[in-house]
Design a protein around this motif. Structure first.
Motif, PDB file in Angstrom:
ATOM      1  N   ALA A 146      46.373  40.717  56.001  1.00 40.82           N
ATOM      2  CA  ALA A 146      46.237  39.788  54.883  1.00 40.82           C
ATOM      3  C   ALA A 146      45.331  38.624  55.257  1.00 40.82           C
ATOM      4  O   ALA A 146      45.264  38.207  56.411  1.00 40.82           O
ATOM      5  CB  ALA A 146      47.610  39.264  54.477  1.00 40.82           C
ATOM      6  N   ALA A 147      44.641  38.111  54.258  1.00 41.52           N
ATOM      7  CA  ALA A 147      43.840  36.901  54.459  1.00 41.52           C
ATOM      8  C   ALA A 147      44.783  35.750  54.774  1.00 41.52           C
ATOM      9  O   ALA A 147      45.981  35.800  54.493  1.00 41.52           O
ATOM     10  CB  ALA A 147      43.015  36.608  53.211  1.00 41.52           C
ATOM     11  N   LEU A 172      47.536  32.442  49.279  1.00 43.95           N
ATOM     12  CA  LEU A 172      46.261  32.268  49.981  1.00 43.95           C
ATOM     13  C   LEU A 172      45.726  30.868  49.727  1.00 43.95           C
ATOM     14  O   LEU A 172      45.821  30.354  48.616  1.00 43.95           O
ATOM     15  CB  LEU A 172      45.223  33.266  49.475  1.00 43.95           C
ATOM     16  CG  LEU A 172      45.455  34.735  49.769  1.00 43.95           C
ATOM     17  CD1 LEU A 172      44.295  35.564  49.216  1.00 43.95           C
ATOM     18  CD2 LEU A 172      45.616  34.978  51.243  1.00 43.95           C
ATOM     19  N   TRP A 178      40.789  32.890  50.265  1.00 50.54           N
ATOM     20  CA  TRP A 178      40.073  33.507  49.138  1.00 50.54           C
ATOM     21  C   TRP A 178      38.599  33.704  49.485  1.00 50.54           C
ATOM     22  O   TRP A 178      38.014  34.754  49.200  1.00 50.54           O
ATOM     23  CB  TRP A 178      40.197  32.650  47.879  1.00 50.54           C
ATOM     24  CG  TRP A 178      41.511  32.813  47.191  1.00 50.54           C
ATOM     25  CD1 TRP A 178      42.504  31.880  47.106  1.00 50.54           C
ATOM     26  CD2 TRP A 178      41.992  33.967  46.504  1.00 50.54           C
ATOM     27  NE1 TRP A 178      43.570  32.392  46.415  1.00 50.54           N
ATOM     28  CE2 TRP A 178      43.285  33.664  46.030  1.00 50.54           C
ATOM     29  CE3 TRP A 178      41.464  35.233  46.261  1.00 50.54           C
ATOM     30  CZ2 TRP A 178      44.053  34.581  45.320  1.00 50.54           C
ATOM     31  CZ3 TRP A 178      42.230  36.151  45.546  1.00 50.54           C
ATOM     32  CH2 TRP A 178      43.505  35.815  45.081  1.00 50.54           C
ATOM     33  N   VAL A 195      38.227  36.688  51.758  1.00 46.24           N
ATOM     34  CA  VAL A 195      38.360  37.959  51.035  1.00 46.24           C
ATOM     35  C   VAL A 195      37.054  38.294  50.325  1.00 46.24           C
ATOM     36  O   VAL A 195      36.553  39.424  50.409  1.00 46.24           O
ATOM     37  CB  VAL A 195      39.528  37.918  50.020  1.00 46.24           C
ATOM     38  CG1 VAL A 195      39.512  39.154  49.132  1.00 46.24           C
ATOM     39  CG2 VAL A 195      40.862  37.810  50.726  1.00 46.24           C
ATOM     40  N   ARG A 222      50.601  36.334  50.181  1.00 48.50           N
ATOM     41  CA  ARG A 222      49.219  36.482  50.635  1.00 48.50           C
ATOM     42  C   ARG A 222      48.823  37.940  50.787  1.00 48.50           C
ATOM     43  O   ARG A 222      47.666  38.283  50.579  1.00 48.50           O
ATOM     44  CB  ARG A 222      48.969  35.695  51.907  1.00 48.50           C
ATOM     45  CG  ARG A 222      49.617  36.220  53.158  1.00 48.50           C
ATOM     46  CD  ARG A 222      49.268  35.334  54.333  1.00 48.50           C
ATOM     47  NE  ARG A 222      49.801  35.856  55.571  1.00 48.50           N
ATOM     48  CZ  ARG A 222      49.392  35.477  56.754  1.00 48.50           C
ATOM     49  NH1 ARG A 222      48.447  34.568  56.872  1.00 48.50           N
ATOM     50  NH2 ARG A 222      49.919  35.978  57.838  1.00 48.50           N
ATOM     51  N   SER A 223      49.758  38.810  51.121  1.00 44.74           N
ATOM     52  CA  SER A 223      49.444  40.241  51.212  1.00 44.74           C
ATOM     53  C   SER A 223      49.201  40.828  49.828  1.00 44.74           C
ATOM     54  O   SER A 223      48.247  41.586  49.626  1.00 44.74           O
ATOM     55  CB  SER A 223      50.578  41.003  51.903  1.00 44.74           C
ATOM     56  OG  SER A 223      50.623  40.668  53.262  1.00 44.74           O
ATOM     57  N   THR A 225      45.847  39.507  48.596  1.00 40.86           N
ATOM     58  CA  THR A 225      44.734  40.147  49.294  1.00 40.86           C
ATOM     59  C   THR A 225      44.502  41.548  48.748  1.00 40.86           C
ATOM     60  O   THR A 225      43.369  41.928  48.447  1.00 40.86           O
ATOM     61  CB  THR A 225      45.005  40.203  50.816  1.00 40.86           C
ATOM     62  OG1 THR A 225      45.148  38.871  51.327  1.00 40.86           O
ATOM     63  CG2 THR A 225      43.875  40.904  51.553  1.00 40.86           C
ATOM     64  N   LEU A 256      42.114  39.990  57.698  1.00 38.02           N
ATOM     65  CA  LEU A 256      41.181  40.916  57.048  1.00 38.02           C
ATOM     66  C   LEU A 256      40.575  41.950  57.991  1.00 38.02           C
ATOM     67  O   LEU A 256      39.588  42.585  57.660  1.00 38.02           O
ATOM     68  CB  LEU A 256      40.089  40.146  56.288  1.00 38.02           C
ATOM     69  CG  LEU A 256      40.646  39.312  55.130  1.00 38.02           C
ATOM     70  CD1 LEU A 256      39.601  38.345  54.611  1.00 38.02           C
ATOM     71  CD2 LEU A 256      41.161  40.222  54.022  1.00 38.02           C
TER      72      LEU A 256
END
Length: 197
Positions: A10-11, A27, A32, A35, A58-59, A62, A171
């Protein structure tokens, strides 16, 4: 028959030093931006037959931003950190230094009242082992770096202490191939750049 499972980290939702146990923040702007910066590289993974994510905001964000439309999987949730939930490692260390030391040294320890590292690794491994196997089947799963580290320790049948030596960056994509109880880590080739004169 083999399955190909690609984990996408995740980011971020904060700087690395501000990472919190079981972080449920969305996020941040930097996340962002990250991503958007790598979407073109990770977008092809949306072609996977099965697309999953952990329940963390956040997952999910993403996965949605990358066009995966992932299904939430509770088996991919972060380690249950009990009363340390929401704290940084530094904050937990300041409050309970002996407990943190015990947790870092013993994979069976649960001084925080949550899940042990060994239980966490086993839970994530069970999720991996129960994926439907179809010859050539592809799965993408967006999860926190901690979950991916646990999956790699399980897949490689490495000692639990190996968990602390695996660095999973936001990422990044990591692939394992195989089937229940028999997994291999797969390194993807990187296109070579022509030499400059």
């Amino acid at each position: 028959m083999q399955l190909r499972v690609t984990f996408v980290a995740a980011a971020r939702s904060s700087s690395l030093l501000a990472e919190r146990f079981e972080d449920d923040r969305p996020l941040d702007q930097a996340g962002w931006d990250e991503v958007l910066g790598v979407a073109h590289e990770l977008l092809p993974l949306a072609a996977a037959e099965l697309r999953y994510c952990s329940p963390a905001p956040r997952s999910r964000a993403t996965g949605d931003a990358l066009g995966y439309s992932p299904l939430v999987q509770l088996g991919l949730r972060d380690c249950d950190m009990g009363r340390w939930r929401g704290l940084t490692l530094g904050e937990a260390m300041a409050r309970e230094p002996e407990s943190v030391d015990a947790w870092l040294a013993d994979p069976r320890a649960t001084p925080h009242g949550g899940e042990s590292l060994l239980t966490f690794i086993s839970r994530v491994g069970e999720w991996l082992d129960t994926r439907p196997v179809e010859d050539g089947g592809r799965v993408v799963a967006v999860a926190e770096p901690a979950v991916i580290r646990a999956a790699l320790v399980y897949a490689l049948k490495a000692p639990p202490s190996t968990y602390w030596n695996i660095d999973v960056r936001p990422l990044s994509a990591t692939t394992v191939t195989g089937r229940s109880g028999r997994w291999n880590l797969r390194f993807e080739g990187v296109p070579t750049q022509p030499a400059r004169a």
